[in-house]
Motif scaffolding. Structure first.
Motif, mmCIF file in Angstrom:
data_model
loop_
_atom_site.group_PDB
_atom_site.id
_atom_site.type_symbol
_atom_site.label_atom_id
_atom_site.label_comp_id
_atom_site.label_asym_id
_atom_site.label_seq_id
_atom_site.Cartn_x
_atom_site.Cartn_y
_atom_site.Cartn_z
ATOM 1 N N GLU A 170 0.816 -1.219 0.000
ATOM 2 C CA GLU A 170 0.000 0.000 0.000
ATOM 3 C C GLU A 170 0.843 1.259 0.000
ATOM 4 O OE1 GLU A 170 -3.110 0.273 2.847
ATOM 5 O OE2 GLU A 170 -3.748 -1.775 2.504
ATOM 6 N N THR A 171 1.981 1.220 0.666
ATOM 7 C CA THR A 171 2.807 2.421 0.745
ATOM 8 C C THR A 171 3.508 2.650 -0.591
ATOM 9 O OG1 THR A 171 4.636 1.126 1.625
ATOM 10 C CG2 THR A 171 3.220 2.225 3.210
ATOM 11 N N PRO A 172 3.424 3.849 -1.116
ATOM 12 C CA PRO A 172 4.073 4.126 -2.403
ATOM 13 C C PRO A 172 5.591 4.164 -2.248
ATOM 14 C CG PRO A 172 3.146 6.126 -1.504
ATOM 15 C CD PRO A 172 2.731 5.007 -0.598
ATOM 16 N N VAL A 173 6.269 3.862 -3.311
ATOM 17 C CA VAL A 173 7.723 3.904 -3.311
ATOM 18 C C VAL A 173 8.159 5.358 -3.347
ATOM 19 C CG1 VAL A 173 9.791 3.250 -4.594
ATOM 20 C CG2 VAL A 173 7.842 1.701 -4.499
ATOM 21 N N ARG A 174 9.011 5.724 -2.410
ATOM 22 C CA ARG A 174 9.478 7.116 -2.346
ATOM 23 C C ARG A 174 10.727 7.278 -3.183
ATOM 24 N NH1 ARG A 174 8.600 9.702 3.533
ATOM 25 N NH2 ARG A 174 6.500 8.964 3.848
ATOM 26 N N ARG A 175 10.740 8.331 -3.956
ATOM 27 C CA ARG A 175 11.920 8.653 -4.746
ATOM 28 C C ARG A 175 12.903 9.389 -3.852
ATOM 29 N NH1 ARG A 175 10.382 11.834 -9.788
ATOM 30 N NH2 ARG A 175 12.508 11.329 -10.299
ATOM 31 N N PRO A 176 14.195 9.131 -4.038
ATOM 32 C CA PRO A 176 15.171 9.839 -3.216
ATOM 33 C C PRO A 176 15.172 11.334 -3.535
ATOM 34 C CG PRO A 176 16.265 8.474 -4.862
ATOM 35 C CD PRO A 176 14.804 8.203 -4.967
ATOM 36 N N THR A 177 15.487 12.135 -2.530
ATOM 37 C CA THR A 177 15.555 13.578 -2.727
ATOM 38 C C THR A 177 16.791 13.923 -3.555
ATOM 39 O OG1 THR A 177 16.827 13.905 -0.724
ATOM 40 C CG2 THR A 177 14.421 14.018 -0.515
#
Length: 58
Positions: free
Chosen positions: A19-26
């Protein structure tokens, strides 16, 4: 057959997506990773060509 809804975290099926979306690195994290990779490559090249890392300022 299981009653999988496609959103479980530890599912055995390939079609499941957490359910949690994949976070792109900053951008800062990307720059830091790039810098670490570059320093590692420079150390490897120094070892290959026999350059003392203490004699080189990075």
């Amino acid at each position: 057959m299981s009653a999988c809804n496609g959103h479980c975290l530890d599912c055995l099926y390939d079609f499941c997506v957490p359910e949690t979306p994949v976070r792109r690195p900053t951008k800062a994290a990307q720059r830091s990773e790039w810098k670490q990779d570059a320093l590692f490559e420079l150390e490897e090249l120094g070892d290959l060509y026999g350059i003392d890392p203490e004699a080189v300022r990075l």
